[in-house]
Design a protein around this motif. Structure first.
Motif, short mmCIF file in Angstrom:
data_model
loop_
_atom_site.label_atom_id
_atom_site.label_comp_id
_atom_site.label_asym_id
_atom_site.label_seq_id
_atom_site.Cartn_x
_atom_site.Cartn_y
_atom_site.Cartn_z
N GLY A 326 0.80 -1.15 0.06
CA GLY A 326 0.01 -0.03 -0.09
C GLY A 326 1.03 1.14 0.09
O GLY A 326 1.84 1.16 0.83
N ALA A 327 0.46 2.27 -0.87
CA ALA A 327 1.20 3.61 -0.78
C ALA A 327 0.04 4.37 -0.66
O ALA A 327 -0.94 4.74 -1.52
CB ALA A 327 1.75 4.06 -2.05
N VAL A 328 0.04 5.37 0.28
CA VAL A 328 -0.82 6.44 0.55
C VAL A 328 -0.42 7.61 0.82
O VAL A 328 0.81 7.99 1.44
CB VAL A 328 -1.82 5.81 1.75
CG1 VAL A 328 -1.12 5.79 2.91
CG2 VAL A 328 -3.04 6.66 1.71
N GLU A 329 -1.28 8.71 0.53
CA GLU A 329 -0.61 10.31 0.36
C GLU A 329 -0.47 10.76 1.78
O GLU A 329 -0.05 11.94 1.82
CB GLU A 329 -1.61 11.08 -0.58
CG GLU A 329 -1.43 10.65 -2.04
CD GLU A 329 -2.31 11.42 -2.92
OE1 GLU A 329 -3.26 11.83 -2.23
OE2 GLU A 329 -2.42 11.23 -4.16
N THR A 330 -0.95 10.11 2.71
CA THR A 330 -0.38 10.39 4.07
C THR A 330 1.07 10.46 4.23
O THR A 330 1.67 10.73 5.21
CB THR A 330 -0.92 9.70 5.19
OG1 THR A 330 -0.76 8.26 5.02
CG2 THR A 330 -2.66 9.81 5.19
N GLY A 331 1.69 9.78 3.20
CA GLY A 331 3.23 9.57 3.49
C GLY A 331 3.89 8.34 3.98
O GLY A 331 4.74 8.07 4.45
N HIS A 332 2.92 7.06 3.51
CA HIS A 332 3.44 5.96 4.13
C HIS A 332 3.28 4.96 3.12
O HIS A 332 2.36 4.87 2.20
CB HIS A 332 2.42 5.45 5.20
CG HIS A 332 2.30 6.27 6.55
ND1 HIS A 332 1.25 7.15 6.81
CD2 HIS A 332 3.18 6.40 7.46
CE1 HIS A 332 1.52 7.62 7.76
NE2 HIS A 332 2.83 7.37 8.36
N VAL A 333 4.42 4.22 2.79
CA VAL A 333 4.46 2.89 1.96
C VAL A 333 4.70 1.50 2.85
O VAL A 333 5.55 1.73 3.86
CB VAL A 333 5.49 3.24 0.78
CG1 VAL A 333 5.62 1.76 0.16
CG2 VAL A 333 5.02 4.19 -0.05
N SER A 334 3.97 0.81 2.60
CA SER A 334 4.00 -0.67 3.38
C SER A 334 3.55 -1.88 2.56
O SER A 334 2.84 -1.77 1.70
CB SER A 334 3.28 -0.51 4.56
OG SER A 334 1.82 -0.39 4.18
N THR A 335 4.16 -2.90 2.98
CA THR A 335 4.04 -4.23 2.17
C THR A 335 4.21 -5.42 3.23
O THR A 335 5.19 -5.35 4.12
CB THR A 335 5.02 -4.54 1.14
OG1 THR A 335 5.02 -3.15 0.30
CG2 THR A 335 4.61 -5.67 0.24
N THR A 336 3.35 -6.42 3.11
CA THR A 336 3.31 -7.47 4.02
C THR A 336 3.21 -8.78 3.12
O THR A 336 2.60 -8.80 1.98
CB THR A 336 2.08 -7.49 5.11
OG1 THR A 336 2.30 -6.43 5.64
CG2 THR A 336 2.23 -8.62 5.90
N GLY A 337 4.03 -9.80 3.78
CA GLY A 337 4.05 -11.10 2.89
C GLY A 337 4.10 -12.31 3.86
O GLY A 337 4.69 -12.09 4.89
N VAL A 338 3.62 -13.35 3.47
CA VAL A 338 3.70 -14.59 4.17
C VAL A 338 3.73 -15.78 3.33
O VAL A 338 3.38 -15.80 2.09
CB VAL A 338 2.40 -14.73 5.15
CG1 VAL A 338 1.31 -14.87 4.24
CG2 VAL A 338 2.67 -15.89 6.15
N THR A 339 4.70 -16.90 3.64
CA THR A 339 4.89 -18.04 2.98
C THR A 339 4.02 -19.12 3.50
O THR A 339 3.80 -19.11 4.69
CB THR A 339 6.17 -18.48 2.88
OG1 THR A 339 6.87 -18.99 4.11
CG2 THR A 339 7.01 -17.50 2.39
N ASP A 340 3.93 -20.25 2.72
CA ASP A 340 2.88 -21.49 3.16
C ASP A 340 3.63 -21.90 4.23
O ASP A 340 3.02 -22.65 5.02
CB ASP A 340 2.95 -22.19 1.97
CG ASP A 340 1.88 -21.91 1.02
OD1 ASP A 340 1.08 -20.78 1.27
OD2 ASP A 340 2.02 -22.18 -0.21
N ASP A 341 4.82 -21.89 4.59
CA ASP A 341 5.65 -22.54 5.70
C ASP A 341 5.93 -21.72 6.89
O ASP A 341 6.39 -22.15 7.74
CB ASP A 341 6.84 -23.32 5.26
CG ASP A 341 7.91 -21.96 4.80
OD1 ASP A 341 7.65 -20.99 4.82
OD2 ASP A 341 9.09 -22.42 4.35
#
Length: 370
Positions: A326-341
């Motif tokens: 997510g990138a939002v004009e409040t000045g924040h960029v974030s990303t989350t990920g998870v694997t099957d294991d």
């Protein structure tokens, strides 16, 4: 650079929040660099083209750790931690998609039914609500434009979902329904209207009651119209940039009316909560196994395959991970990920930048491949 490492025993997922801390280890500086050198290098590179600060929170069922670079607030020496609040932007879409899938499980919605079935005369103008399905809205294959122009705020300066959607209907389609995946914030605004129509609740309340509260995510929230402040502690968000040694950072943390983003990008969370949500989703704590399988049916588009509210992305070390950024004009960029294991990682920086949004996946890859 700051690193903290926690070794934990899994005591019952509850979204990953019910983890008992059995020991806390703060390694020496040399040990910190040795433990996560590749990820720290990726994070440092990321922060050099991103905001004043960046951090990654990562681990697996046995161990979690946090790395940081720079600062949560320009002009101060305050590393970003896993407990700092920030706007998660389009990671909101994964929460929205999960609620829609819950409504499918309950028999209130059919994935392949036209949206006209549930929202008569809402998707009109240049679009045909009888030809666009719920699945296509979730997968960005509806043909709806990315966003609309000319939405009118109410007297209090906030925006109604119906008005945001109305403003899209005169925009030209980006494709025929089902033709291809083209990212559409507008589609997730329509899905917000769907949630409100079926549940009879404000969409933020539905997400809170169905996901945030059951999973016990204390740092996660959906703002009501007009609410702009972040809970303490928080990551200040900025626009601007750097031409070393000069910096120009403009604080945008509370500058945006979040009802403009609603179910497409308004929520706040923390690195720890974001990881807990994705872990719970992957472990069947949010939607059923059958619904998760539907979410993971991908089509080409963007980074990796585009599913229903999530992306499936190849890892450099083999396999894939489920992710959303997510990138939002409040000045924040974030990303989350998870694997099957069970490996997970969540990253944030405090500037609004499409380059940073793309580069954040490199940090996730490094953390997940350790």
């Amino acid at each position: 650079m700051t690193t903290t490492t926690h070794r934990r025993r899994l005591t019952g997922l509850a979204g990953g929040a019910a983890l008992a801390v059995t020991a806390t280890i703060v390694p020496s500086a040399a040990a910190q660099e040795d433990d996560h050198a590749a990820t720290q290098a990726a994070l440092n590179q990321f922060q050099s083209i991103a905001g004043p600060g960046a951090a990654v929170y990562a681990g697996d069922a046995d161990e979690v750790w946090t790395l940081s670079a720079g600062t949560a607030k320009f002009g101060e020496n305050r590393p970003i931690t896993e407990a700092d609040h920030f706007r998660i932007g389009s990671q909101t879409k994964t929460f929205t998609a999960a609620v829609v899938l819950q409504l499918v499980e309950e028999g209130s919605v059919e994935l392949d039914a036209p949206i006209e079935t549930y929202l008569p005369r809402v998707v009109t103008g240049n679009y045909d609500g009888n030809a666009i399905t719920v699945r296509q809205l979730l997968q960005h294959t509806s043909g709806l434009a990315r966003t609309g122009n000319g939405a009118k705020a109410g007297p209090d300066g906030t925006y109604a979902l119906a008005e945001l959607v109305r403003a899209v209907m005169d925009e030209p389609p980006v494709g025929a329904p089902g033709e291809k995946s083209v990212y559409s914030n507008a589609g997730y605004l329509v899905l917000g209207m769907l949630i409100e129509q079926i549940t009879g609740q404000y969409a933020g309340d539905a997400i809170t009651q169905r996901i945030i509260q059951p999973l016990g995510l204390p740092g996660t929230s959906f703002p009501r119209p007009g609410e702009r402040a972040l809970a303490q502690p928080f990551v200040h968000g900025y626009t601007g940039g750097r031409i070393p040694p000069f910096y120009l950072w403009i604080d945008r943390t509370t500058a945006v009316e979040l009802s403009m983003y609603s179910t497409t990008g308004a929520m706040a969370s923390t690195l720890a909560d974001s990881a807990a949500f994705f872990r719970a989703l992957a472990d069947g704590e949010v939607v059923s196994e059958a619904s998760l399988a539907e979410m993971r049916k991908t089509v080409p588009g963007g980074i990796g395959g585009v599913g229903l509210g999530i992306n499936e992305i190849p890892l450099s070390c083999g396999g894939t991970f489920l992710a959303k950024n997510g990138a939002v004009e409040t000045g924040h960029v974030s990303t989350t990920g998870v694997t099957d294991d069970g490996r997970f990682a969540s990253v944030v920086t405090n500037t609004f930048s499409t380059v940073a949004a793309e580069q954040s996946f490199e940090v996730l890859d490094a953390a997940l491949c350790e």
